[in-house]
Design a protein around this motif. Structure first.
Motif, PDB file in Angstrom:
ATOM      1  N   GLN A   2       0.819  -1.207   0.000  1.00  0.00           N
ATOM      2  CA  GLN A   2       0.000   0.000   0.000  1.00  0.00           C
ATOM      3  C   GLN A   2       0.859   1.267   0.000  1.00  0.00           C
ATOM      4  N   GLY A   3       0.386   2.265  -0.688  1.00  0.00           N
ATOM      5  CA  GLY A   3       1.091   3.535  -0.781  1.00  0.00           C
ATOM      6  C   GLY A   3       1.364   4.160   0.581  1.00  0.00           C
ATOM      7  N   PHE A   4       0.490   3.886   1.538  1.00  0.00           N
ATOM      8  CA  PHE A   4       0.688   4.376   2.906  1.00  0.00           C
ATOM      9  C   PHE A   4       2.066   3.990   3.429  1.00  0.00           C
ATOM     10  N   VAL A   5       2.488   2.768   3.146  1.00  0.00           N
ATOM     11  CA  VAL A   5       3.792   2.289   3.624  1.00  0.00           C
ATOM     12  C   VAL A   5       4.913   3.091   2.964  1.00  0.00           C
ATOM     13  N   PHE A   6       4.758   3.401   1.689  1.00  0.00           N
ATOM     14  CA  PHE A   6       5.768   4.190   0.985  1.00  0.00           C
ATOM     15  C   PHE A   6       5.845   5.615   1.529  1.00  0.00           C
ATOM     16  N   THR A   7       4.692   6.226   1.773  1.00  0.00           N
ATOM     17  CA  THR A   7       4.721   7.597   2.298  1.00  0.00           C
ATOM     18  C   THR A   7       5.315   7.617   3.703  1.00  0.00           C
ATOM     19  N   GLU A   8       5.028   6.599   4.472  1.00  0.00           N
ATOM     20  CA  GLU A   8       5.601   6.515   5.815  1.00  0.00           C
ATOM     21  C   GLU A   8       7.107   6.239   5.759  1.00  0.00           C
ATOM     22  N   PHE A   9       7.540   5.446   4.798  1.00  0.00           N
ATOM     23  CA  PHE A   9       8.978   5.190   4.670  1.00  0.00           C
ATOM     24  C   PHE A   9       9.705   6.480   4.300  1.00  0.00           C
ATOM     25  N   GLN A  10       9.129   7.244   3.406  1.00  0.00           N
ATOM     26  CA  GLN A  10       9.729   8.532   3.047  1.00  0.00           C
ATOM     27  C   GLN A  10       9.812   9.433   4.287  1.00  0.00           C
ATOM     28  N   ASP A  11       8.754   9.465   5.075  1.00  0.00           N
ATOM     29  CA  ASP A  11       8.734  10.264   6.294  1.00  0.00           C
ATOM     30  C   ASP A  11       9.797   9.765   7.276  1.00  0.00           C
ATOM     31  N   TYR A  12       9.909   8.447   7.430  1.00  0.00           N
ATOM     32  CA  TYR A  12      10.921   7.839   8.310  1.00  0.00           C
ATOM     33  C   TYR A  12      12.330   8.247   7.887  1.00  0.00           C
ATOM     34  N   VAL A  13      12.630   8.110   6.604  1.00  0.00           N
ATOM     35  CA  VAL A  13      13.971   8.434   6.114  1.00  0.00           C
ATOM     36  C   VAL A  13      14.260   9.913   6.331  1.00  0.00           C
ATOM     37  N   THR A  14      13.321  10.761   6.003  1.00  0.00           N
ATOM     38  CA  THR A  14      13.516  12.206   6.146  1.00  0.00           C
ATOM     39  C   THR A  14      13.727  12.597   7.604  1.00  0.00           C
ATOM     40  N   LYS A  15      12.922  12.043   8.497  1.00  0.00           N
ATOM     41  CA  LYS A  15      13.046  12.397   9.921  1.00  0.00           C
ATOM     42  C   LYS A  15      14.273  11.767  10.579  1.00  0.00           C
ATOM     43  N   THR A  16      14.669  10.598  10.115  1.00  0.00           N
ATOM     44  CA  THR A  16      15.773   9.887  10.741  1.00  0.00           C
ATOM     45  C   THR A  16      17.132  10.275  10.163  1.00  0.00           C
ATOM     46  N   TYR A  17      17.200  10.423   8.844  1.00  0.00           N
ATOM     47  CA  TYR A  17      18.485  10.645   8.177  1.00  0.00           C
ATOM     48  C   TYR A  17      18.568  11.969   7.430  1.00  0.00           C
ATOM     49  N   GLY A  18      17.473  12.697   7.370  1.00  0.00           N
ATOM     50  CA  GLY A  18      17.472  14.003   6.731  1.00  0.00           C
ATOM     51  C   GLY A  18      16.926  13.976   5.312  1.00  0.00           C
ATOM     52  N   GLU A  20      18.097  15.384   2.713  1.00  0.00           N
ATOM     53  CA  GLU A  20      19.150  15.160   1.723  1.00  0.00           C
ATOM     54  C   GLU A  20      19.334  13.666   1.429  1.00  0.00           C
ATOM     55  N   THR A  21      19.235  12.839   2.455  1.00  0.00           N
ATOM     56  CA  THR A  21      19.353  11.387   2.253  1.00  0.00           C
ATOM     57  C   THR A  21      18.220  10.894   1.362  1.00  0.00           C
ATOM     58  N   TRP A  22      16.976  11.338   1.669  1.00  0.00           N
ATOM     59  CA  TRP A  22      15.857  10.919   0.821  1.00  0.00           C
ATOM     60  C   TRP A  22      16.057  11.405  -0.608  1.00  0.00           C
TER      61      TRP A  22
END
Length: 87
Positions: A2-18, A20-22
């Protein structure tokens, strides 16, 4: 997946690694500017590629990224799904 998982993964990467990483991962996978629809399905392989790319970028094992993401998304999934689980 589900797209929800992708949007949450993007949010996770951005909040955790910044952001720029995303951005670097998105550019590497040629998905810059792509937005995921919450209710649309996407191939599981796409998420696996994202996790692999983040893993390589931040020098953490794939499994660690997956587990960290699980801890990140679990409270949101619980909030959404708890009413469907009999008490």
């Amino acid at each position: 997946m589900q797209g929800f998982v992708f949007t949450e993964f993007q949010d996770y990467v951005t909040k955790t690694y910044g952001k720029e990483t995303w951005d670097d991962v998105a550019e590497k996978l040629d998905i810059t500017g792509k937005s995921y629809s919450l209710f649309r399905s996407y191939p599981t392989e796409d998420l696996e590629q994202l996790i692999t790319s983040v893993s390589q970028k931040v020098h953490k094992p794939y499994q660690d990224i997956l587990e960290d993401f699980g801890r990140f998304i679990a409270p949101k999934l619980w909030k959404i799904c708890k009413r469907m689980i009999p008490s």
